[in-house]
Scaffold this active site. Structure first.
Site, short mmCIF file in Angstrom:
data_model
loop_
_atom_site.label_atom_id
_atom_site.label_comp_id
_atom_site.label_asym_id
_atom_site.label_seq_id
_atom_site.Cartn_x
_atom_site.Cartn_y
_atom_site.Cartn_z
N LYS A 61 0.75 13.36 -3.29
CA LYS A 61 1.74 14.15 -2.57
C LYS A 61 0.96 15.17 -1.66
CE LYS A 61 6.27 13.84 -2.06
NZ LYS A 61 6.99 12.56 -2.18
N LYS A 112 -1.08 7.36 -2.76
CA LYS A 112 -0.01 7.30 -1.73
C LYS A 112 0.96 8.29 -2.05
CE LYS A 112 1.63 4.74 1.70
NZ LYS A 112 1.82 6.17 2.30
N LYS A 145 6.62 5.70 -9.47
CA LYS A 145 7.49 5.11 -8.69
C LYS A 145 6.83 3.96 -7.99
CE LYS A 145 9.25 7.85 -5.57
NZ LYS A 145 9.38 8.77 -4.34
N1 GLU Z 1 7.75 10.60 0.88
C1 GLU Z 1 8.29 9.35 0.30
C2 GLU Z 1 8.54 9.14 -1.00
O1 GLU Z 1 8.54 10.22 -1.68
C3 GLU Z 1 7.44 8.08 0.91
C4 GLU Z 1 6.08 7.95 0.23
C5 GLU Z 1 5.22 6.80 1.32
O2 GLU Z 1 5.80 6.15 1.86
O3 GLU Z 1 4.02 6.97 0.82
O4 GLU Z 1 8.52 8.24 -1.67
#
Ligand code: GLU
Length: 474
Positions: free
Chosen positions: A109, A73, A97
């Site tokens: 990412k 994710k 995270k």
């Molecule tokens: N781009 C956001 C982050 O850096 C959200 C990632 C997501 O929702 O998968 O956390």
């Protein structure tokens, strides 16, 4: 927003450095730590897109940092700063995270190296759809494989192009909507996702400010009300964070965007500032505020709380000593370099780390993914039931006491949860719970480490246990 460019600065190595600092406080053998740290898959692609009369060769990435839980994710960013090192670092941060907020995903990412402002919507759609089909071709996207989301330079519109491309290449896949999050609500998105990261930043900082003992050490009062806040970046994260701080009684004293900053110690009305910027094209010359020509200097103005909410590496060895804030909340990913961390920790500043503080986005993405897999809106099954229950409880209480509540109170008490209520409540609970997990780790480590290191130990523990339980290290 100017980024201080240190030629030799590697964002990924910065993340590894922070990881190593924490790893020694965990119980894992070095092999497991190496596996947690490693980026499992890096997919770099180049593809041609016709733009006007020319063919442009576009460079793009998707990195899956960890497969200890699936799907992977993480967002997709559009920026000229995109490079492999950056995407790897951001993917790694996603792993930690997700672990910190107990979202059962691996980290990933993506990025496309373009300046989205240079292209028309039609051209952006072509680039985005082509990127999505490259991901499908290599099996780098899917509800159980890898689920992208918005990030810097992307939003719900790009997500809807991607889900549409995916669904048309996978006819009949009943869970196709779960291949991406951050979609418009009409396309399977969840209510509350747009503001989720900013709201999470607010909930997280509110929790920090509610810890009386820590506030006392900083010489601050408990609570968010009256705290002076500077926000850097008025994109999706910064704008919503500023709005929630403002709505809940904090004083927004400074705002910074790439064209410059403004400061007013008496406070700025975020709604009016945004209107002013829309009308004039810049923050400067907002009534009553002082213009700050060099945007980066806005961060150095007096305040209690500083929220860098744009890009990485904005507070570094060069400017950290001049920061006056007592609390820094990392709305962006990686806004502080390890050098900045060291300087600020010595000054006694509380740095609330990105991997916790901006996790609201991925938390609500998780809710959206669950919604897509269950094919039902949150609240659909129980809203009316709750309202009927509340109604009969209230009637009994009124019958027993002989008193009646006012109409306003009645409607508040009866109200059964809508989707957005449940999403906010899940997010609030997550941000509060995870803050206390980190704080407990801080206490366990006897206050010897900073909050980022404590957060890393929490994340490493969770990912490490997963790897051990996978049984791949007999
Ligand atoms: N781009 C956001 C982050 O850096 C959200 C990632 C997501 O929702 O998968 O956390």
């Amino acid at each position: 927003m100017e980024k201080a460019t240190h030629e030799e600065y590697s964002f990924f190595q910065g993340v590894e450095r922070n990881f190593d600092k924490a790893a020694k406080y965990t119980r894992f053998e070095s092999g497991i730590l190496e596996q947690i740290k490693a980026c499992n898959s890096v997919y770099r692609m180049k593809f041609p897109v016709r733009i006007g009369d020319n063919i442009e060769v576009i460079e793009a990435y998707r990195v899956q940092h960890s497969h200890h839980k699936l799907p992977c994710k993480g967002g997709i960013r559009y920026s000229m700063d995109v490079n492999q090192d950056e995407v790897m670092a951001l993917a790694a941060l996603m792993t930690y995270k997700c672990a910190i907020v107990n979202v059962p995903f691996g980290g990933a990412k993506g990025g496309i190296k373009i300046n989205p402002k240079k292209y028309s919507p039609f051209e952006l759609e072509k680039i985005t759809r082509r990127y999505a089909s490259e991901l499908v071709k290599k099996n780098f996207i899917g509800p159980g494989i890898d689920v992208p989301a918005p990030d810097y330079g992307t939003g719900a519109r790009e997500m809807s192009w991607i889900v549409d491309t995916y669904a048309s290449l996978k006819p009949g896949e009943v869970d196709a909507l779960a291949c991406i999050t951050g979609k418009p609500v009409t396309q399977g998105g969840v209510r509350g996702r747009t503001e989720a990261t900013g709201l999470g930043v607010y909930y997280g900082i509110r929790e920090v400010c509610n810890t009386a003992e820590d506030m006392k050490k900083l010489g601050l009062e408990k609570g968010i009300e009256g705290k002076k806040v500077i926000v850097q970046g008025l994109g999706n994260v910064g704008y919503h964070a500023a709005k929630f701080f403002f709505d809940n009684g904090a004083i927004i004293v400074g705002l910074a965007e790439h064209e410059g900053g403004i400061y007013n110690e008496k406070g700025l009305d975020i709604y009016k500032v945004v209107e002013h910027r829309k009308a004039t094209g810049h923050l400067h010359d907002y009534p009553g505020a002082t213009n700050i020509k060099n945007s980066a200097e806005t961060l150095e103005q007096p305040c209690d709380i500083l929220i860098p909410a744009a890009l990485e590496n904005v507070i570094n060895g060069d400017n950290a000593a001049r920061i006056q804030a007592k609390i820094i909340g990392e709305g962006a990913n990686g806004p502080l370099t390890p050098e900045a961390d060291e300087i600020l920790i010595k000054k006694g500043v509380i740095v609330v780390p990105d991997m916790y503080l901006n996790a609201g986005g991925v938390t609500v993405s998780y809710f959206e993914w669950l919604k897509n897999l269950s094919h039902v809106r949150f609240g659909r099954m129980d809203k009316r039931f709750s309202e009927n229950q509340n109604d009969s409880i209230l009637k009994s209480v009124e019958g027993l006491t002989g008193k009646r509540v006012s109409d306003i109170e009645r409607s508040q008490i009866l109200h059964g949860p809508d989707e957005v209520d449940l999403v906010y409540s899940g997010l609030e609970d997550t941000m509060i719970g995870s803050y206390h997990e980190i704080r407990e780790a801080l206490m366990r480590l006897d206050g010897k480490v900073d909050m980022r290191t404590a957060a890393f130990t929490v994340a490493i523990d969770k990912v490490g246990v997963s790897y051990e339980e996978l049984g791949i290290f007999p």
